[in-house]
Enzyme design. Sequence first.
Site, PDB file in Angstrom:
ATOM      1  N   ASP A 127       0.886  -1.156   0.000  1.00 33.69           N
ATOM      2  CA  ASP A 127       0.000   0.000   0.000  1.00 33.69           C
ATOM      3  C   ASP A 127       0.928   1.211   0.000  1.00 33.69           C
ATOM      4  O   ASP A 127       1.558   1.521   1.019  1.00 33.69           O
ATOM      5  CB  ASP A 127      -0.912   0.024   1.230  1.00 33.69           C
ATOM      6  CG  ASP A 127      -2.054   1.020   1.072  1.00 33.69           C
ATOM      7  OD1 ASP A 127      -1.860   2.024   0.340  1.00 33.69           O
ATOM      8  OD2 ASP A 127      -3.125   0.825   1.663  1.00 33.69           O
ATOM      9  N   ASP A 130      -1.084   4.518   2.673  1.00 30.97           N
ATOM     10  CA  ASP A 130      -2.285   4.073   3.361  1.00 30.97           C
ATOM     11  C   ASP A 130      -2.756   5.205   4.274  1.00 30.97           C
ATOM     12  O   ASP A 130      -2.001   5.668   5.128  1.00 30.97           O
ATOM     13  CB  ASP A 130      -1.959   2.830   4.197  1.00 30.97           C
ATOM     14  CG  ASP A 130      -3.178   2.291   4.924  1.00 30.97           C
ATOM     15  OD1 ASP A 130      -4.262   2.278   4.330  1.00 30.97           O
ATOM     16  OD2 ASP A 130      -3.033   1.889   6.094  1.00 30.97           O
ATOM     17  N   HIS A 225     -14.714   3.865   6.627  1.00 27.76           N
ATOM     18  CA  HIS A 225     -13.935   2.629   6.645  1.00 27.76           C
ATOM     19  C   HIS A 225     -14.509   1.547   7.549  1.00 27.76           C
ATOM     20  O   HIS A 225     -14.017   0.427   7.555  1.00 27.76           O
ATOM     21  CB  HIS A 225     -12.487   2.929   7.059  1.00 27.76           C
ATOM     22  CG  HIS A 225     -11.727   3.657   5.999  1.00 27.76           C
ATOM     23  ND1 HIS A 225     -10.481   4.203   6.219  1.00 27.76           N
ATOM     24  CD2 HIS A 225     -12.032   3.931   4.721  1.00 27.76           C
ATOM     25  CE1 HIS A 225     -10.048   4.788   5.120  1.00 27.76           C
ATOM     26  NE2 HIS A 225     -10.974   4.631   4.194  1.00 27.76           N
ATOM     27  N   SER A 249      -5.107   5.051   9.090  1.00 28.33           N
ATOM     28  CA  SER A 249      -4.119   4.184   8.443  1.00 28.33           C
ATOM     29  C   SER A 249      -3.609   3.058   9.336  1.00 28.33           C
ATOM     30  O   SER A 249      -4.027   2.899  10.485  1.00 28.33           O
ATOM     31  CB  SER A 249      -2.934   5.012   7.925  1.00 28.33           C
ATOM     32  OG  SER A 249      -1.996   5.296   8.939  1.00 28.33           O
ATOM     33  N   LYS A 252      -2.236   2.843  13.154  1.00 29.58           N
ATOM     34  CA  LYS A 252      -2.927   2.301  14.336  1.00 29.58           C
ATOM     35  C   LYS A 252      -2.282   1.000  14.787  1.00 29.58           C
ATOM     36  O   LYS A 252      -2.131   0.735  15.979  1.00 29.58           O
ATOM     37  CB  LYS A 252      -4.409   2.044  14.020  1.00 29.58           C
ATOM     38  CG  LYS A 252      -5.227   3.283  13.777  1.00 29.58           C
ATOM     39  CD  LYS A 252      -6.718   2.972  13.735  1.00 29.58           C
ATOM     40  CE  LYS A 252      -7.113   2.114  12.551  1.00 29.58           C
ATOM     41  NZ  LYS A 252      -6.908   2.793  11.254  1.00 29.58           N
ATOM     42  N   ARG A 266     -12.207  -3.675  12.592  1.00 36.42           N
ATOM     43  CA  ARG A 266     -12.711  -3.294  11.269  1.00 36.42           C
ATOM     44  C   ARG A 266     -14.024  -4.048  11.066  1.00 36.42           C
ATOM     45  O   ARG A 266     -14.038  -5.221  10.669  1.00 36.42           O
ATOM     46  CB  ARG A 266     -11.708  -3.679  10.182  1.00 36.42           C
ATOM     47  CG  ARG A 266     -10.404  -2.913  10.237  1.00 36.42           C
ATOM     48  CD  ARG A 266     -10.408  -1.664   9.411  1.00 36.42           C
ATOM     49  NE  ARG A 266     -10.468  -1.954   7.992  1.00 36.42           N
ATOM     50  CZ  ARG A 266     -10.205  -1.055   7.040  1.00 36.42           C
ATOM     51  NH1 ARG A 266      -9.878   0.179   7.372  1.00 36.42           N
ATOM     52  NH2 ARG A 266     -10.277  -1.386   5.763  1.00 36.42           N
ATOM     53  N   ASP A 281      -4.051  -3.654   2.850  1.00 42.12           N
ATOM     54  CA  ASP A 281      -4.517  -2.879   3.996  1.00 42.12           C
ATOM     55  C   ASP A 281      -4.271  -3.579   5.325  1.00 42.12           C
ATOM     56  O   ASP A 281      -4.450  -2.966   6.388  1.00 42.12           O
ATOM     57  CB  ASP A 281      -6.020  -2.593   3.877  1.00 42.12           C
ATOM     58  CG  ASP A 281      -6.343  -1.524   2.850  1.00 42.12           C
ATOM     59  OD1 ASP A 281      -5.493  -0.641   2.633  1.00 42.12           O
ATOM     60  OD2 ASP A 281      -7.444  -1.581   2.264  1.00 42.12           O
TER      61      ASP A 281
END
Length: 338
Positions: A127, A130, A225, A249, A252, A266, A281
């Site tokens: 990525d 990100d 997100h 991003s 974290k 998530r 990701d």
Amino acid sequence: MLKRTPEIDFACDAVREAARLARRVQAEMVTDALTKGDKSPVTVGDFASQAVVARRLETALPGALLVGEESAADLREESGAATLEQVLKFVRESLPDATPAQVCEWIDCGASDWEADAWPDAYWTLDPIDGTKGFLRGDQYAVALGLIQGGEVQIGVLGCPELAVTTEGLRPERGGAGALLVAARGQGTWVQPIDGAGDDWRRLSVSDESDPTRTRMLRSVEKGHTNLGAIDHLGLAMGIAAEPVGMDSQAKYAVLAAGGGEMIVRLLSEDRPDYQEKIWDQAAGSIVVEEAGGRVTDLEGRPLDFGYGRTLAGNRGVVATNAHLHEDALAGLREIHA
């Protein structure tokens, strides 16, 4: 101490270079005059970063495969000529002799795709930047590179230009020295300043917090997100009283690995219930947390499987914790989805 290998050396050097490049793009292109909604700086940064990493991979590890977020298709069109010119300018700061055609070819090294039954066993995933909104705001973003073998991440490197390395761990710092994290399977997670050198690596460990009420949840600033309402419900189910930490991003994951929080979730956004996480990701961030002593699974508690192609098609969502609180998190998830 971290055992250096050609793969680890390549990944650290490439992410370090890409993070510095992203910083230059941000410094020159992200201004107060930038029109709201104009993502051109991050577009240029994405393309330039992927081109440089792909070229460094080609040189350092000939024959290695790359799966990246970007494709040069738009840059090859007449409408993309101005963007390609900007990308070329930044790439030439690292690769002075680069041509427009070469830049497009390098970017497209990462656009590779294979049928599910022909997906390679080993490949790198990138990525290039990100955290689009964080990049544009001057907050957290990351360059994330991971090596996957047999569906499992083996090496992960995060370049986080807006995180500072301190004696206590990592903390946000705009325009500071930045942080470079590397994790290798069975070797732990290590950090040094982005502009560091040599063996000045320091090993990171997750927090030892085991009281669910004291869980510091690292939450995305970008609302699209995840499902923020469901995350609030999860917090209630777990009895969380600690204030959440807002951060964009895979930075974290870096902070979680350094003990600056205990959980990242998530969940599936209500308007995208069938969304599948992209491998780039999660790859680098997941091993950074795991090798620091944490645990990363999907929402059902299954390990993340990177063997399905460009997405985590075999998993639903992601939950990362300091391991001590993982079962509490899974129990809370079962409660809110009961």
